[in-house]
Design an enzyme around this catalytic site. Structure first.
Site, mmCIF file in Angstrom:
data_model
loop_
_atom_site.group_PDB
_atom_site.id
_atom_site.type_symbol
_atom_site.label_atom_id
_atom_site.label_comp_id
_atom_site.label_asym_id
_atom_site.label_seq_id
_atom_site.Cartn_x
_atom_site.Cartn_y
_atom_site.Cartn_z
ATOM 1 N N HIS A 127 12.218 0.256 -12.304
ATOM 2 C CA HIS A 127 12.000 -1.157 -12.615
ATOM 3 C C HIS A 127 12.149 -1.970 -11.336
ATOM 4 C CE1 HIS A 127 13.069 -4.694 -15.588
ATOM 5 N NE2 HIS A 127 12.218 -5.072 -14.635
ATOM 6 N N HIS A 181 0.816 -1.219 0.000
ATOM 7 C CA HIS A 181 0.000 0.000 0.000
ATOM 8 C C HIS A 181 0.852 1.273 0.000
ATOM 9 C CE1 HIS A 181 0.805 1.080 4.229
ATOM 10 N NE2 HIS A 181 0.903 -0.234 4.413
#
Length: 241
Positions: free
Chosen positions: A154, A145
């Site tokens: 990446h 979250h």
């Protein structure tokens, strides 16, 4: 400029191993017709990647797009700096850089994804997380979250970002790495495979180990490449459907 598309005819840019994974994700989702692969390796042109022909190079992108009547492109390049250059080239050709989302990925409806985001098989994107344009979340990675992943970063396979992590643009989180909650990974940073990050990571450094520790800076050439980028694209605001 074309906007994000959810169906249609597309190219995949990149005929390497990452290209195979992206083609598989697109084919598994079933929403797109993959009409060709684009790659600058002349030795690959005329061959096939998972049954999809390699039809030409990036320099031919505009003419090939017109010839094959494509609606957009998917970027299948793991290197952040090369992927970013291609992101700008594709947009400059008036094509959409499409999102690629494997159907087994679990993405909260309360997450926000930018243009060209790639989320591969079994990855998790939890509520409140924001993925900027051209971000790649690789196979089995977990983004908990309220994470914020900036432009062209990446996250490698099986890496885990706990809640409230901020990853700067162009940074890498290596395979199997773990970042504990509320830490900041700087711009252009590199977190090595299997590292456990318990402290903030400064801009443009490499960290490895358990706990992660600095071993040096990023290579000079990528820093010069990124410094020359004339434009930044906005952070995503669109919620995932």
């Amino acid at each position: 400029m074309k906007s994000q598309i959810s169906k249609g005819r597309v190219f995949v840019v990149g005929a390497g191993g990452h290209g195979k994974v992206v083609i598989d994700a697109l084919a598994s989702a079933g929403d797109f017709e993959i009409v060709g692969v684009i790659d600058d390796d002349q030795g690959k042109i005329g061959r096939q990647v998972l049954g999809v022909p390699v039809v030409g190079s990036c320099a031919q992108l505009s003419s090939l797009a017109a010839k094959y009547h494509v609606d957009g492109t998917a970027l299948a390049i793991g290197n952040n700096y090369i992927r970013e250059q291609l992101f700008r080239r594709v947009k400059g050709a008036g094509l959409a850089v499409m999102r690629v989302i494997h159907p087994t990925a679990c993405i909260s409806r309360f997450a926000a994804l930018g243009e060209g985001v790639v989320v591969l098989a079994r990855s998790v994107i939890n509520p409140g997380s924001v993925l900027g344009d051209n971000v790649c979340v690789n196979t089995g990675a977990s983004i908990d979250h309220d994470n914020h992943l900036e432009y062209s970063c990446h996250v490698f396979p099986n890496a885990t970002l706990a809640g409230g992590v901020h990853v700067g643009e162009f940074s890498y989180i290596g395979a199997g790495a773990v970042v504990i909650p509320n830490r900041r990974i700087g711009r252009l940073a590199y977190v090595g495979a299997g590292a456990v990050v318990i402290s903030d990571v400064p801009d443009a450094v490499r960290v490895v180990g358990v706990p992660a520790h600095e071993i040096g800076g990023q290579a000079r050439q990528p820093l010069e490449t990124v410094a020359a980028v004339p434009e930044r694209f906005p952070v995503a605001t669109e919620r995932h459907p």
